[in-house]
Design a protein around this motif. Sequence first.
Motif, mmCIF file in Angstrom:
data_model
loop_
_atom_site.group_PDB
_atom_site.id
_atom_site.type_symbol
_atom_site.label_atom_id
_atom_site.label_comp_id
_atom_site.label_asym_id
_atom_site.label_seq_id
_atom_site.Cartn_x
_atom_site.Cartn_y
_atom_site.Cartn_z
ATOM 1 N N LEU A 131 0.824 -1.202 0.000
ATOM 2 C CA LEU A 131 0.000 0.000 0.000
ATOM 3 C C LEU A 131 0.863 1.260 0.000
ATOM 4 C CD1 LEU A 131 -2.881 1.106 0.040
ATOM 5 C CD2 LEU A 131 -2.822 0.943 2.539
ATOM 6 N N SER A 132 1.978 1.223 0.707
ATOM 7 C CA SER A 132 2.874 2.368 0.773
ATOM 8 C C SER A 132 3.449 2.710 -0.599
ATOM 9 C CB SER A 132 4.010 2.083 1.763
ATOM 10 O OG SER A 132 4.972 3.108 1.740
ATOM 11 N N VAL A 133 3.927 1.704 -1.302
ATOM 12 C CA VAL A 133 4.507 1.934 -2.633
ATOM 13 C C VAL A 133 3.440 2.483 -3.581
ATOM 14 C CG1 VAL A 133 5.502 0.776 -4.659
ATOM 15 C CG2 VAL A 133 6.366 0.258 -2.371
ATOM 16 N N ALA A 134 2.270 1.869 -3.585
ATOM 17 C CA ALA A 134 1.199 2.309 -4.484
ATOM 18 C C ALA A 134 0.756 3.735 -4.151
ATOM 19 C CB ALA A 134 0.013 1.348 -4.389
ATOM 20 N N THR A 135 0.634 4.038 -2.873
ATOM 21 C CA THR A 135 0.207 5.376 -2.451
ATOM 22 C C THR A 135 1.262 6.413 -2.819
ATOM 23 O OG1 THR A 135 -1.090 4.416 -0.656
ATOM 24 C CG2 THR A 135 -0.560 6.758 -0.474
ATOM 25 N N ALA A 136 2.523 6.084 -2.612
ATOM 26 C CA ALA A 136 3.612 7.007 -2.954
ATOM 27 C C ALA A 136 3.626 7.305 -4.447
ATOM 28 C CB ALA A 136 4.954 6.433 -2.505
ATOM 29 N N GLU A 137 3.380 6.299 -5.266
ATOM 30 C CA GLU A 137 3.354 6.508 -6.720
ATOM 31 C C GLU A 137 2.213 7.440 -7.127
ATOM 32 O OE1 GLU A 137 3.207 2.553 -8.331
ATOM 33 O OE2 GLU A 137 5.349 2.213 -7.953
#
Length: 161
Positions: free
Chosen positions: A78-84
């Motif tokens: 979720l962190s990677v997707a949200t950051a993108e």
Amino acid sequence: MNLRVKRLFDYERESEKAVLRALSACPDHQHPECQRAADRAGHILSAKREWLRRLEGSEGEAPELFPKAVTPGELDTLSVATAELWAAWLEGLTDAKLRQVCDFAAYDGGLWSAHVEDILTHVLNHSSYHRGQIATSIAMAGGTPAVTDYIRFAAEDRAQA
């Protein structure tokens, strides 16, 4: 892109990664405080996604604001997707856009308006507030909390330049 806002969101991203590393290193993932910390991290990420949805004027379904039983693996994804998503949105940020007003519906159904700059400030402060709670929970579970002070980020960033 507004460079000041970009720098603050770079700090936000680095702090988020540090917190997720600290959560992954929590000595006992079954400890209630470790789970409480993971759930709060999930809340931060959900709130970031919700604010981005509002800023974009999306009509889609709001994310679960207070997820429970979140795992470190789910947080990483979720962190990677949200950051993108945030990085893409921030690319188009201008000073004029910072001054725009965003109308949105709150979770309680109330209608609100706020300047984009104020929303971004809220997103950053909201994350900092909960990172403090996460640090306390990790320490209570016997782990080592992440150091997420802005001044440390600034000094390390300056040293790398």
